[in-house]
Design a protein around this motif. Structure first.
Motif: not given
Length: 343
Positions: A118-140
């Motif tokens: 939603d924050r991205l959509r507010a900052g990018l009016p008129g652009r296509r912004v999709l919601t996604g979610m990463v369901m796993f853990n990553v360590v570096q």
């Protein structure tokens, strides 16, 4: 429409961004990493190593990696922009995409919390912004060369429906992608499990060891109880993203250790290396995402009149650790659960 020829920008080359981008690059996708100078320098010098708990261990040579700390270079020609920055940097990234990204580029938030898309959509009016979610853990392992990212738990990437070919473009070996029509509900459900991030950070324990201790699980269960009560009062229904309905999570978490181990095998299918991103933030003296996780529960509780004392206690302890900048404090469960009788 997304195609195999699409250029994919990883807007935030940290643990998640490098793992996702690494899997895509290994699958032959055209990927450019946008990150901080330290990680960009490490990839340019020694390449990128991508491993996971399923036994994959692959390497991309330095000369085969396109990595930069210059936003125009990364964003200008991107067809797909995967946003993987921490929540606190979402507004800044939206400004960079608005300034340097193509107006027809598809932007996908792969971030924790429930408000970043939603924050991205507010900052990018008129652009296509999709919601996604990463369901796993990553360590570096940032001090290794090549720079290594390791998927330390099971799970997939979930994204909104709506762009033809996008799921197929992003689906790769080591990176399963699922299209969902209920991403807001998925976000809230993932948030319930992410409430444990702070407990890993406060305990300074590996995730598997921490989850194996009923005393810590009881604190997590208490936080989830508060979240579910606030969500129910607000009419928010979390999605089922694990083998259990979200409503049963607190009961299962409070089971004796031996029984929990039998019933929650998927939850405990975690590499011994796994920690949480919040633990890593405290380790490096960086701001955490506590306001986007426990803070979201506390905010919803205030809106609905539902008390959230356990989430408030955990938040206060994380903020104290942020201020002290001494790393994860190594607290015990009795030190964290300051609400007697509630957990």
């Amino acid at each position: 429409m997304a195609s195999q020829a699409s250029t994919i920008a990883i807007a935030g080359a940290g643990s998640i961004g490098c793992y996702v981008g690494g899997c895509l690059a290994l699958a032959g996708r055209k990927v450019v990493f946008l990150g901080r100078g330290r990680l960009v320098g490490a990839m340019r010098q020694g390449g990128l190593r991508v491993s996971d708990l399923d036994g994959r261990d692959r390497r991309i040579e330095a000369q085969a990696i396109s990595a930069t700390d210059d936003p125009p270079t990364a964003l200008y020609e991107a067809d797909i922009i995967l946003v993987t920055v921490k929540s606190g940097a979402t507004g800044e990234m939206a400004k960079l995409i608005a300034a340097h990204g193509r107006p027809d580029a598809v932007v996908v938030s792969l971030q924790n919390g429930v408000d970043n898309a939603d924050r991205l959509r507010a900052g990018l009016p008129g652009r296509r912004v999709l919601t996604g979610m990463v369901m796993f853990n990553v360590v570096q392992s940032p001090d290794e060369l090549p720079f290594r990212v390791h998927r330390a738990s099971q799970g997939e990437v979930m994204i909104d429906d709506g762009v033809d070919g996008l799921a197929g473009l992003l689906d790769a070996d080591g990176l399963a992608v699922e299209v969902r029509a209920d991403m807001k509900a998925v976000q809230w459900s993932k948030l319930l499990m992410n409430l444990n991030n702070a407990l890993v950070a406060l305990s300074d324990l590996p995730l598997a060891r921490q989850l194996a201790d009923r005393r810590w699980r009881a604190i997590l269960a208490g936080q989830i109880d508060e979240a579910l009560a606030a969500m129910s009062s607000a009419g928010v229904a979390p999605a089922r993203i694990t083998g259990l309905p979200p409503s049963l999570l607190p009961k299962v978490l409070r089971l004796p250790d031996w029984l929990f181990g039998l019933l929650a095998r998927r939850m405990l299918a975690i590499d011994a290396e796994a920690r949480s991103s919040m633990w890593d933030d405290l380790k490096r003296g960086r701001p955490t995402e506590i306001d986007e996780l426990q803070g979201a529960v506390i905010g919803l509780g205030k809106q609905t009149g539902i008390p959230t004392p356990i989430n408030e206690r955990v938040t206060a302890l994380v903020r104290q650790a942020e201020t002290e900048k001494r790393g994860p404090p190594g607290l015990g469960p009795d030190e964290v659960s300051a609400i007697p009788g509630k957990v």
